[in-house]
Design an enzyme around this catalytic site. Structure first.
Site, short mmCIF file in Angstrom:
data_model
loop_
_atom_site.label_atom_id
_atom_site.label_comp_id
_atom_site.label_asym_id
_atom_site.label_seq_id
_atom_site.Cartn_x
_atom_site.Cartn_y
_atom_site.Cartn_z
N GLY A 29 -7.37 11.40 3.92
CA GLY A 29 -7.50 10.33 5.28
C GLY A 29 -8.51 11.21 6.19
N TYR A 174 7.77 6.68 -8.66
CA TYR A 174 6.84 6.48 -8.42
C TYR A 174 5.94 5.61 -8.45
CZ TYR A 174 1.61 9.11 -7.11
OH TYR A 174 0.89 8.72 -6.96
N LYS A 178 4.34 3.13 -5.39
CA LYS A 178 3.26 2.91 -5.40
C LYS A 178 2.20 2.08 -5.75
CE LYS A 178 -0.69 5.64 -3.94
NZ LYS A 178 -0.76 6.46 -2.55
#
Length: 416
Positions: A29, A174, A178
């Protein structure tokens, strides 16, 4: 078709544009934020890290300083993407300061690579609230302002939707969380097409080395091999966001594919160690794992397979130190598929030990074929690589499992 003639270079086209990036205080990010900042973009750093983490460098304020130095303008916002009021406040502050929103990057994510029995519901909820719900919420609050932009983009850092069992078997919680981010791309790109808002996903072909990965592995030098830097994702994101939002939408892009289209030919510059085989990331379509792991070296493979478990255990015992036991603090159990053989490495009790058979109790349980055992213990196949390719099943404490990388590095140096 999309070649800009300026591979991976800044063009200045994002000067004055406003981007909200979740989880931008560090890692991928922040790398994307700095890339856009070099053009003079306005960056809203939407992340939880207001105070320094003892093991993870970077806060929203240190990221803001770097963005300003890079040439951009910054707005650090304490944001929990699970909290609607928190997200709404950040969006309103961004519009008030910069006059609008042109780009949303949904980067914030939570991970736990654990099986069904080893995933506490608290962790399950965290992953789904941050990944799937957080992405939906951030998008929902930004869309009214994105509609007013000339070239609006939503970019989710999420994988292609591959409905293949091996991507679910070892960490279904997960994967579900995702893939929730990617399902937002699948639905929203068509929903928002009339508004000219592009919605795309971007995913790395290889593992990306970040401070979080370093903390989990506890092994900066060895763990980073086979990884690329976050810069490749930043350059790829810049390329995607540069495209016409009314023409390029609904894509599940892979970082080096995008850069190849842009004319990039040198990918070694992104590698931590260009001489090391690249470690493929999760959820990547068409990856030739055998080639990536260097399985073509048959001579070395045969010599490693010839080593006996007894010799290997003796080698492990030699590298155990009080410092290693104090740092790792875990018992590792290894079970060989189809052979009814087990051994364990105790890096938790007393001075540490290794032995054949099963321990009284263990923190992590590994299951693998004997053919993959020696390559893993001698450095040709890392536990992370083995897990990603389905060669290794793991139950128990995943954080402790990742720490075992440093033990294998010591074995390599000892020339086991």
């Amino acid at each position: 078709m999309f070649n800009t003639g300026m591979p991976a270079e800044n063009t200045g086209k994002f000067a004055g544009k406003t981007a909200i990036i979740s989880g931008a205080s560090r890692g991928i990010g922040k790398a994307i934020a700095l890339k856009l900042a070099k053009d003079g973009a306005n960056i809203v750093i939407a992340a939880k890290t207001a105070a320094a983490h003892p093991k993870l460098p970077g806060t929203i304020y240190t990221a803001a300083e770097e963005i300003e130095k890079a040439g951009g303008k910054s707005l650090p916002c304490i944001v929990d993407v699970r909290d609607e009021n928190s997200v709404q406040k950040a969006v309103e502050e961004a519009v008030q300061k910069f006059g609008g929103i042109d780009i949303l990057i949904n980067n914030a994510s939570a991970i736990s690579l654990t099986g069904t029995l080893d995933t506490p519901m608290k962790r399950y909820d965290l992953m789904n609230q941050v990944n799937a719900r957080g992405t939906f919420l951030m998008s929902q609050k930004c869309i009214p302002y994105l509609k007013q932009s000339k070239n609006p983009h939503i970019l989710n850092i999420s994988p292609p939707l591959l409905m293949e069992p091996h991507w679910f078997a070892n960490h279904v919680a997960y994967t579900m969380a995702k893939y929730g981010m990617s399902m937002c791309v699948l639905g929203m790109h068509e929903e928002l097409r009339p508004d000219g808002i592009a919605v795309n996903a971007l995913w790395p072909r290889t593992a990306i080395w970040t401070a979080a990965m370093e903390m989990l592995s506890g092994d900066k030098e060895g763990g980073a091999k086979g990884c690329r830097t976050p810069d490749i994702m930043a350059d790829a994101a810049y390329a995607v966001l540069s495209r016409n939002s009314r023409e390029f939408t609904g894509h599940f892009a892979i970082d080096d594919d995008i850069l190849t289209q842009e004319g990039v030919t040198d990918f070694d510059k992104y590698a931590i160690d260009p001489s090391a085989p690249l470690m493929p990331d999760f959820f990547v379509p068409g990856v030739k794992f055998e080639e990536a792991l260097g399985r073509g070296d048959e001579k070395r493979a045969r010599s490693r397979k010839a080593l006996k478990i007894n010799d290997m255990l003796e080698g492990v015992q030699k590298i155990i130190t009080p410092e290693l036991v104090g740092r790792i603090g875990a018992v590792y159990e290894f079970n060989l598929k189809g052979e009814n053989k087990s051994f364990y490495i105790d890096l938790k009790n007393g001075a540490g030990s290794v032995a054949q058979g099963k321990p009284v109790e263990s923190d992590v349980q590994f299951e693998l074929l004997s053919d993959d055992l020696m390559p893993m213990f001698t450095g040709k196949l890392s536990p992370t690589q083995a897990f990603m390719t389905g060669k290794l099943k793991i139950q128990g404490n995943m954080g402790k499992a990742i720490q075992l990388e440093s033990v294998f590095k010591k074995l390599n140096k000892a020339k086991l």
